[in-house]
Motif scaffolding. Structure first.
Motif, PDB file in Angstrom:
ATOM      1  N   ILE A  20      -4.835   2.213  -1.689  1.00 47.96           N
ATOM      2  CA  ILE A  20      -3.920   1.322  -0.980  1.00 47.96           C
ATOM      3  C   ILE A  20      -4.755   0.277  -0.243  1.00 47.96           C
ATOM      4  N   LEU A  47      -4.749  -2.111   3.313  1.00 47.54           N
ATOM      5  CA  LEU A  47      -4.104  -2.359   4.607  1.00 47.54           C
ATOM      6  C   LEU A  47      -4.971  -3.276   5.440  1.00 47.54           C
ATOM      7  N   ALA A 103      -4.994  -3.850   9.395  1.00 46.90           N
ATOM      8  CA  ALA A 103      -4.577  -3.661  10.791  1.00 46.90           C
ATOM      9  C   ALA A 103      -5.467  -4.493  11.704  1.00 46.90           C
ATOM     10  N   HIS A 121      -1.177  -4.115  15.461  1.00 50.07           N
ATOM     11  CA  HIS A 121      -1.137  -3.400  14.186  1.00 50.07           C
ATOM     12  C   HIS A 121      -2.078  -2.196  14.206  1.00 50.07           C
ATOM     13  N   LEU A 131      -0.965   1.616  13.549  1.00 47.25           N
ATOM     14  CA  LEU A 131      -1.659   2.422  12.556  1.00 47.25           C
ATOM     15  C   LEU A 131      -2.097   3.753  13.162  1.00 47.25           C
ATOM     16  N   THR A 146      -6.031   8.407   4.998  1.00 41.34           N
ATOM     17  CA  THR A 146      -5.298   7.960   3.809  1.00 41.34           C
ATOM     18  C   THR A 146      -5.573   8.859   2.610  1.00 41.34           C
ATOM     19  N   ARG A 195       0.259   7.761  -2.349  1.00 37.50           N
ATOM     20  CA  ARG A 195       0.657   6.374  -2.096  1.00 37.50           C
ATOM     21  C   ARG A 195       2.106   6.307  -1.611  1.00 37.50           C
ATOM     22  N   THR A 246       3.248   4.757   1.875  1.00 41.23           N
ATOM     23  CA  THR A 246       4.265   3.706   1.913  1.00 41.23           C
ATOM     24  C   THR A 246       5.339   4.039   2.940  1.00 41.23           C
ATOM     25  N   LEU A 279       3.626   3.616   6.503  1.00 39.39           N
ATOM     26  CA  LEU A 279       3.072   2.330   6.925  1.00 39.39           C
ATOM     27  C   LEU A 279       3.908   1.129   6.513  1.00 39.39           C
ATOM     28  N   VAL A 289       2.648  -2.047   9.387  1.00 38.78           N
ATOM     29  CA  VAL A 289       1.386  -2.782   9.380  1.00 38.78           C
ATOM     30  C   VAL A 289       1.265  -3.445   8.015  1.00 38.78           C
ATOM     31  N   PRO A 290       0.482  -4.536   7.908  1.00 38.05           N
ATOM     32  CA  PRO A 290       0.279  -5.137   6.587  1.00 38.05           C
ATOM     33  C   PRO A 290      -0.316  -4.113   5.623  1.00 38.05           C
ATOM     34  N   PHE A 291       0.423  -3.772   4.592  1.00 40.41           N
ATOM     35  CA  PHE A 291       0.077  -2.643   3.741  1.00 40.41           C
ATOM     36  C   PHE A 291       0.646  -2.857   2.345  1.00 40.41           C
TER      37      PHE A 291
END
Length: 410
Positions: free
Chosen positions: A255, A257, A259, A265, A269, A305, A310, A314, A317, A321-323
């Motif tokens: 993945i 991300l 933060a 963020h 996280l 993680t 995944r 998902t 997060l 947060v940008p993920f």
């Protein structure tokens, strides 16, 4: 075939380009509604036979590479090496709005179809050149005559030098960014010249060097060296200025991300990881604090993680947060976002009963129709129609065909 309706409907583009950089530029214009006339030599663009070919395609008029970047275009064959060939181009250029080519410097001039010659007859013509190292009209380079392909531009522009495992050898990017980046800059410069022409009534010579475009896109390595003397190297999946920011393992893949740099963020996280106290710890409070402890922070996040799938990540997060999951082609085809945005478009392919799928333009307009996609042309498919539109009669077309200057579909 007509170009799809769009903001550029009414503009005619004469496309003499080959391979990826030029055709990608004119693809952008065609997707937005311009009528793009793709001019090929009798043997076709070099990428016509590069594949990949679908099972069952006995015709093999072209493969997926050609289909993807030459959709929405009309195709004609003009042999500019024949004495009469350049005159056909000059005649087509008198009514064109834009001409795009990606030959090396001097090729078009030697054929009598360089910018100055064409602009004499059509002062409104916007002439766009994409070359490995630019055109001498805008700044002569000591290597301007060198040939260039994607890998060369990626290497010289600095992109390879920062791509790959940290501390490891240079690695090229998967997509042909050495071609695609200059194509996008060229499309932008071309449209700026179209806007200017509305005010001045005159066209321009637009020049984009592939090397230059990659340097512009790698802007971070320039200011890192200018400000701090840092010569950036391969960075792996981390970021030298942001933390945590990168690619992390999951139980069933990877993945991404980011933060950082927004500190809230990071706090979110930490809460998702079940470590809220870490989000309040002053040692990690700001992005620069975390960058100073990057190995430690990346390790903490990666350890968490890696214990989850995944799908679980998902759930934890997504939207906070940008993920995003690291997708592969098969997962793209099932992605609900891409379906909602009509980003994978089906298009007909000569020689196949079923349609094939290619990536669509990402440009959307409010209250606009879903982007239309028409298949790429057969070699010379529209030669006669385009020449008739330029004022040639049937006898003149037949004479050009007999002389080997033009050709229709095989």
């Amino acid at each position: 075939m007509t170009a799809p309706e769009g903001p550029l409907t009414g503009l005619t583009v004469l496309d003499l380009s080959r391979m990826l950089a030029g055709p990608y530029c004119t693809m952008v214009l065609a997707d937005l509604g311009a009528t793009v006339l793709k001019v090929e030599p009798p043997f076709g663009d070099m990428i016509r036979d590069q594949g990949p070919y679908a099972d069952g395609d006995e015709l093999r008029a072209y493969g997926g590479y050609f289909q993807s970047v030459n959709r929405n275009k009309q195709g004609l064959v003009v042999d500019i090496t024949r004495p009469e060939g350049p005159e056909v181009i000059r005649r087509l250029a008198t009514t064109a709005d834009i001409l795009v080519e990606n030959f090396r410097p001097g090729v078009m001039e030697r054929k009598g179809i360089g910018y100055e010659r064409l602009a004499e007859a059509n002062p409104r013509l916007i002439y766009t050149a994409i070359r490995g190292f630019g055109d001498p009209r805008t700044g002569a380079s000591p290597v301007q005559d060198w040939p260039s392909f994607d890998i060369v531009a990626q290497a010289m522009g600095g992109l390879l030098g920062i791509t790959g495992p940290a501390g490891g050898p240079a690695v090229k990017t998967g997509p042909g960014f050495g071609d695609i980046l200059p194509a996008l800059f060229a499309a932008t410069g071309t449209l700026a010249a179209v806007h200017e022409r509305e005010r001045t009534g005159r066209g321009r010579f637009v020049d984009v060097g592939m090397y230059d475009a990659v340097v512009a896109a790698c802007e971070r390595i320039v200011y890192q060296y200018s400000y701090n003397g840092v010569v950036a190297g391969p960075e792996g999946n981390a970021h030298p200025l942001l933390c945590p920011f990168g690619v992390f393992p999951a139980r069933d893949g990877h993945i991404a991300l980011a933060a950082a740099p927004a500190d809230h963020h990071w706090v979110l996280l930490c809460e998702a990881m079940g470590l809220p106290e870490l989000g309040r710890d002053p040692r990690y409070a700001g992005n620069l604090d975390r960058v100073a402890r990057q190995a430690e922070v990346q390790g903490i996040v990666g350890e968490w993680t890696s214990r989850h799938t995944r799908a679980e990540l998902t759930e934890a997060l997504g939207g906070k947060v940008p993920f995003g999951p690291v997708n592969t082609a098969d997962t793209l085809f099932d992605d609900p976002h891409l379906k909602a945005r009509a980003m994978l478009q089906q298009v007909q392919h000569p020689g196949l009963e079923r349609p094939v799928t290619i990536a669509a333009t990402p440009i959307r307009y409010a209250n606009g129709a879903e982007p239309a996609v028409h298949r790429a042309p057969l070699l010379g498919e529209h030669t006669d129609a385009v020449l008739r539109g330029a004022g040639y009669n049937d006898q003149e077309i037949e004479a050009l065909r007999a002389a080997g200057v033009v050709a229709g579909p095989a």
